[in-house]
Design a protein around this motif. Structure first.
Motif, PDB file in Angstrom:
ATOM      1  N   GLY B  20       0.908  -1.296   0.142  1.00  0.00           N
ATOM      2  CA  GLY B  20      -0.072   0.067  -0.133  1.00  0.00           C
ATOM      3  C   GLY B  20       0.734   1.471   0.144  1.00  0.00           C
ATOM      4  O   GLY B  20       0.335   2.321   0.091  1.00  0.00           O
ATOM      5  N   PRO B 189     -11.184  14.230  -2.472  1.00  0.00           N
ATOM      6  CA  PRO B 189     -11.004  13.263  -1.157  1.00  0.00           C
ATOM      7  C   PRO B 189     -12.083  13.484   0.037  1.00  0.00           C
ATOM      8  O   PRO B 189     -12.474  12.928   0.546  1.00  0.00           O
ATOM      9  CB  PRO B 189      -9.759  13.960  -0.679  1.00  0.00           C
ATOM     10  N   GLY B 192     -15.340  11.843  -1.223  1.00  0.00           N
ATOM     11  CA  GLY B 192     -15.112  10.383  -1.839  1.00  0.00           C
ATOM     12  C   GLY B 192     -15.484  10.136  -3.277  1.00  0.00           C
ATOM     13  O   GLY B 192     -15.860   9.276  -3.607  1.00  0.00           O
ATOM     14  N   ARG B 210     -11.660  -4.496  -3.838  1.00  0.00           N
ATOM     15  CA  ARG B 210     -10.382  -4.315  -2.998  1.00  0.00           C
ATOM     16  C   ARG B 210      -9.455  -3.393  -3.906  1.00  0.00           C
ATOM     17  O   ARG B 210      -8.737  -2.381  -3.256  1.00  0.00           O
ATOM     18  CB  ARG B 210      -9.717  -5.477  -2.808  1.00  0.00           C
ATOM     19  N   GLU B 213     -10.711   0.239  -3.435  1.00  0.00           N
ATOM     20  CA  GLU B 213     -10.246   0.765  -1.971  1.00  0.00           C
ATOM     21  C   GLU B 213      -8.899   1.163  -1.694  1.00  0.00           C
ATOM     22  O   GLU B 213      -8.537   1.973  -1.484  1.00  0.00           O
ATOM     23  CB  GLU B 213     -10.792  -0.298  -1.039  1.00  0.00           C
ATOM     24  N   ALA B 214      -8.088   0.126  -2.251  1.00  0.00           N
ATOM     25  CA  ALA B 214      -6.462   0.481  -2.296  1.00  0.00           C
ATOM     26  C   ALA B 214      -6.372   1.588  -3.000  1.00  0.00           C
ATOM     27  O   ALA B 214      -5.513   2.772  -2.505  1.00  0.00           O
ATOM     28  CB  ALA B 214      -5.853  -0.560  -2.867  1.00  0.00           C
ATOM     29  N   ALA B 216      -8.265   4.512  -3.630  1.00  0.00           N
ATOM     30  CA  ALA B 216      -9.044   5.447  -3.053  1.00  0.00           C
ATOM     31  C   ALA B 216      -7.984   5.775  -1.731  1.00  0.00           C
ATOM     32  O   ALA B 216      -7.658   7.055  -1.373  1.00  0.00           O
ATOM     33  CB  ALA B 216     -10.211   5.063  -2.384  1.00  0.00           C
ATOM     34  N   GLN B 217      -7.645   4.735  -0.838  1.00  0.00           N
ATOM     35  CA  GLN B 217      -6.861   5.170   0.116  1.00  0.00           C
ATOM     36  C   GLN B 217      -5.483   5.867  -0.310  1.00  0.00           C
ATOM     37  O   GLN B 217      -5.064   6.755   0.387  1.00  0.00           O
ATOM     38  CB  GLN B 217      -6.395   3.595   0.835  1.00  0.00           C
ATOM     39  N   ALA B 218      -4.991   5.313  -1.352  1.00  0.00           N
ATOM     40  CA  ALA B 218      -3.680   6.010  -2.053  1.00  0.00           C
ATOM     41  C   ALA B 218      -4.095   7.436  -2.453  1.00  0.00           C
ATOM     42  O   ALA B 218      -3.190   8.361  -2.036  1.00  0.00           O
ATOM     43  CB  ALA B 218      -3.150   5.281  -3.079  1.00  0.00           C
ATOM     44  N   ARG B 220      -6.187   9.488  -1.201  1.00  0.00           N
ATOM     45  CA  ARG B 220      -6.115  10.423   0.239  1.00  0.00           C
ATOM     46  C   ARG B 220      -5.089  10.328   0.694  1.00  0.00           C
ATOM     47  O   ARG B 220      -4.628  11.741   1.119  1.00  0.00           O
ATOM     48  CB  ARG B 220      -7.202   9.519   1.139  1.00  0.00           C
ATOM     49  N   ASP B 221      -3.963   9.435   0.514  1.00  0.00           N
ATOM     50  CA  ASP B 221      -2.712   9.792   1.048  1.00  0.00           C
ATOM     51  C   ASP B 221      -2.063  10.976   0.233  1.00  0.00           C
ATOM     52  O   ASP B 221      -1.354  11.762   0.714  1.00  0.00           O
ATOM     53  CB  ASP B 221      -1.696   8.445   0.941  1.00  0.00           C
TER      54      ASP B 221
END
Lengths: 392, 243
Positions: B20, B189, B192, B210, B213-214, B216-218, B220-221
Motif C-alpha cells: 500500500g 477526497p 469521496g 479491493r 479501495e486501495a 482510494a486510500q492511496a 487520500r494519502d
C-alpha cells in the motif's frame, strides 16, 4: 452539418420520464434493445444491429514483419470509423473528440485484455507474423455506439478464418483457401462493453441509452466484461461524480448482461456455421428480411385506459366554464369589420414617451379645411364628395 | 516477463515498497513566472509539469463560448525522451489526445466553471518518464490552485494494480509493463466522489472492490501530501510579503 440542438421541452420531458422510470421505447432501466447479428458471405464480415444502431465489422489479415521489441507476437490493429451516413453531424473533419474516445476504448478493451492469442499469429519469429486488422464502420447512429462496436468486433474476430500456413525448416508455405481450409483465430475470451448512462448527477441510471437519452445524460460509464466475470476495461467519461458502490453495482449488472449477449453471439455463430456446412444460402442479402405485408390486421396493443376517464372528468369539473364567444361582427364600411375587441396595446412605455412630445396630435389626421388652392375649388368640397361616394 | 517477481513472499515489491506504499512525492508550485499557475511534481521517477492559463477570453472561435460556464481546455504532451525508446510523435497521437480529453473531463467536474462564464482555462501538462495519468492530474491540481481558480476540492489521483491476490498502490513503470490489471482513479477526497475511473486488463469482478479501495486510500494519502505542499507554499509567499 451541425447537430440539431435539443429543445428545452424535449430535454425536460426526457428527464421527467427518466425520473418516473419510464423510457421512450418502453424498455425497463436495465433492458437492452434487440440485438441482431448477420454475417456476410466472406469470413470475418458481420453487421450488428443494436436497435437501430448499426455497425459493420470486417477483419482482414496480412503477413508483415513484427515489431522490434515483440518479435514473436502478431500485430492487432483496430480502427473505428464514424461514417457520414450514420448521422448528419458526422463530417470528415469534425468528429475528432468522439472518434478518439471510441477508438481508444476499443483498443483498450480488445488489445490490452489480450482476448486474442498473439503468439499464435507468429509464423517465423522475428521475420513474418500475421497482422490482423479490424475495421468497424458505424452505419447508423441511434445511441450506444460503443456496445454495438464491441459486439461487432468480437463477432467478426470469432467468425474470421485466416489462411493456413505450414513451416518446414526454412520453408514457409502459405495455402490458399482452395488448397486447405482456412483456420480460425485462437480467441481466449470475448470482452463485451456495457454502457451505463447517468442522469441528474448520478441519481438515475440507464443501460443502453439511445440517441435521445445520450443527449440529455450527464455522463457515461463503460464496463467491458467477459462471460467469466472478468472485468476487461472500465472507463468513466463525461464529468460525472461516481461513488464506489455505484461502480460495484454497475459491474454486477454488467455481468448479467454480458452473459446474455455472449449466449446470443455464440448462437448466431453456430447458426451461420450450420448454414454454411449444409450448403444453404448465407450472406447479407439473405439476412435482410423481405418486408412484405402479409396481413390486413395489426394486433391490438393493450393500453391501460382505466384511469383516463376519471382524470378527464376531474379536469373538466375543475376547469372554469369557457368564456362567452362574441359572434356578431360589426360592419364599419364595406371591407372593414370588427369582431370583439383587441387586447390592450402593450407598447405602453413607447406610447407614453411619444405622447409627451406630440401632445396628442400625432395620431389624428389633419383635415385640410379652407386652404385656398390654385384650382379655385375648395378642397373640402372635393373631400366630402369623395367620402359620400365611398359610403354607398 | 517471466522471472520478475512483482510481489515477493515477504510482501515486498520490486523497488522495496510494501503493497500500500506510495512512491516518494516531491512537489513545487509556482515554477513559471509568466503563467497564471504552474506546478512540478515528482512521483518516484515520473516527473510531470503543469501550466495553467486563465480564466481568459475565448481564443479562436467565439462560437465555442458557453453562456453559463467556462471552457476548460487541456493538452497533454509527453516528452520524446520520456520512455525507454525515443518516442517519434510526442503529441497529436491518439494516446495524447485521449489523455487530454480525460484530464479535461476530470477538471471540468472539479473546477467551479459557473463562476467564470464565457472564458477559457488552459491546462498544459508535460510528462517525462512515460508514467501515468495520476502524476498529470496531481500536477494539474497544484497548478490550478496556484492560479487561484476556484475548485470544489483537491483532485488527487493514484494508480492501483492487483498481483497474487494483493492490491498494489501506485504502480511503477516496471509493474505497469508486466501487463497486469491497472486502475487509475481520480478522487475528490472530502466527498469521496470519483471524478474519473479507468481500468485496463483483466480483473475478476470479485477483486474490484479491493482494488478500488486501495486506489482510494492511496489518493487520500496523496491528498495529505499535496495539502502540505500548498500550505508550505502559501506560508513562504506570506513570509516574502512580510506579513
Amino acid at each position: 452539418m451541425k447537430e440539431t440542438p435539443l429543445s428545452n421541452c424535449e430535454r425536460r420531458f426526457l428527464l421527467r420520464a427518466i425520473e418516473e422510470k419510464k423510457r421512450l421505447d418502453g424498455r425497463q432501466t436495465y433492458d437492452y434493445r434487440n440485438i441482431r447479428i448477420s454475417f456476410g458471405t466472406d469470413y470475418g464480415c458481420c453487421i450488428v444491429e443494436l436497435g437501430k444502431t448499426r455497425v459493420l465489422g470486417q477483419v482482414s489479415c496480412e503477413l508483415v514483419s513484427p515489431k522490434l521489441n515483440r518479435a514473436t507476437e502478431g500485430i492487432l490493429f483496430f480502427n473505428l470509423e464514424l461514417s457520414q451516413m450514420a448521422a448528419p453531424a458526422f463530417e470528415p473533419g469534425r468528429q475528432s473528440d468522439l472518434l478518439v474516445k471510441l477508438n481508444r476504448l476499443m483498443e483498450r478493451c480488445l488489445r490490452n485484455s489480450k482476448c486474442i492469442d498473439t503468439e499464435s499469429l507468429c509464423v517465423v519469429a522475428g521475420e513474418k507474423v500475421w497482422q490482423i486488422r479490424v475495421d468497424l464502420h458505424l452505419l447508423n447512429h441511434d445511441g450506444n455506439i460503443i456496445d454495438a462496436a464491441s459486439i461487432a468486433a468480437i463477432v467478426a474476430l470469432c467468425h474470421f478464418r485466416r489462411p493456413d500456413v505450414s513451416v518446414q525448416g526454412d520453408e514457409v508455405t502459405l495455402y490458399t483457401p482452395e488448397e486447405r481450409d482456412p483456420v480460425p483465430l485462437s480467441i481466449h475470451h470475448m470482452p463485451i462493453c456495457v454502457s451505463f448512462a447517468f442522469f441528474q448527477q448520478g441519481t438515475y441510471l440507464l443501460v443502453d441509452p439511445n440517441e435521445r437519452e445520450e443527449r440529455v445524460m450527464d455522463g457515461l460509464l463503460v464496463i467491458a466484461m467477459n462471460k467469466h466475470r472478468e472485468i476487461c476495461t472500465i472507463q468513466s467519461s463525461g464529468g460525472i461524480m461516481l461513488l464506489k458502490d455505484q461502480v460495484l453495482r454497475c459491474s454486477k449488472i454488467a455481468g448479467v448482461k454480458v452473459a446474455e449477449i455472449t449466449e446470443l453471439i455464440l448462437k448466431a455463430l453456430e447458426n451461420d456455421q450450420k448454414v454454411r456446412k449444409e450448403g444453404g444460402k448465407f450472406g447479407f442479402a439473405e439476412s435482410i428480411a423481405n418486408q412484405r405485408i402479409t396481413a390486413f390486421k395489426m394486433e391490438k396493443a393493450p393500453i391501460d385506459t382505466s384511469d383516463v376517464e376519471e382524470k378527464a372528468e376531474e379536469i373538466i369539473a375543475e376547469a372554469e366554464p369557457p368564456s362567452e364567444v362574441v359572434s356578431t361582427p360589426v360592419l364599419w364600411t364595406p371591407g372593414t369589420a370588427q369582431i370583439g375587441e383587441g387586447v390592450e396595446n402593450s407598447w405602453g412605455d413607447l406610447e407614453d414617451s411619444e405622447k409627451e412630445d406630440d401632445e396628442g396630435g400625432g395620431d389624428q389626421a389633419i383635415i385640410l379645411d379652407g386652404i385656398k388652392m390654385d384650382t379655385g375649388v375648395e378642397v373640402s368640397d372635393i373631400g366630402s364628395q369623395v367620402y359620400s361616394s365611398n359610403s354607398e | 516477463m517471466a522471472g520478475l517477481e512483482l510481489l515477493s513472499d515477504q510482501g515486498y515489491r520490486v523497488d522495496g515498497r510494501r503493497a500500500g506504499e506510495l512512491r516518494k512525492i516531491q512537489a513545487r508550485m509556482g515554477v513559471f513566472a509568466q503563467a497564471d499557475g504552474s506546478a512540478y511534481i515528482e512521483q518516484g521517477n515520473t516527473k510531470a509539469l503543469a501550466v495553467v492559463y486563465g480564466p481568459h477570453e475565448i481564443r479562436g472561435s467565439r462560437a465555442r463560448a458557453l453562456p453559463d460556464r467556462a471552457l476548460v481546455n487541456c493538452q497533454y504532451s509527453s516528452a520524446t525522451f520520456s520512455t525507454g525508446e525515443r518516442k517519434r510523435r510526442p503529441h497529436g497521437d491518439r494516446k495524447s489526445c485521449e489523455m487530454g480529453l480525460q484530464l479535461r473531463q476530470t477538471f471540468e467536474a472539479a473546477i467551479l466553471t459557473q463562476l467564470h462564464p464565457r472564458s477559457q482555462i488552459d491546462i498544459y501538462v508535460l510528462q517525462a518518464d512515460g508514467g501515468t495519468y495520476a502524476a498529470c492530474v496531481n500536477a494539474a491540481t497544484l497548478a490550478v490552485l496556484d492560479a487561484g481558480i476556484p475548485m470544489r476540492d483537491f483532485v488527487c489521483a493514484c494508480s492501483a494494480g492487483f498481483v497474487d491476490g494483493t492490491a498494489l498502490a501506485d504502480l511503477s513503470h516496471v509493474e505497469e509493463a508486466a501487463g497486469g490489471p491497472q486502475l487509475a482513479l481520480a478522487l475528490l477526497p472530502a466527498s469521496g466522489q470519483i471524478a474519473l475511473l479507468e481500468m485496463d486488463a483483466r480483473l475478476h469482478e470479485d477483486h474490484l472492490e479491493r482494488v478500488l479501495e486501495a486506489a482510494a486510500q492511496a489518493a487520500r494519502d496523496v491528498h495529505t501530501l499535496l495539502d502540505r505542499v500548498v500550505r508550505q507554499h502559501v506560508r513562504e509567499a506570506s513570509i516574502l510579503l512580510g506579513d
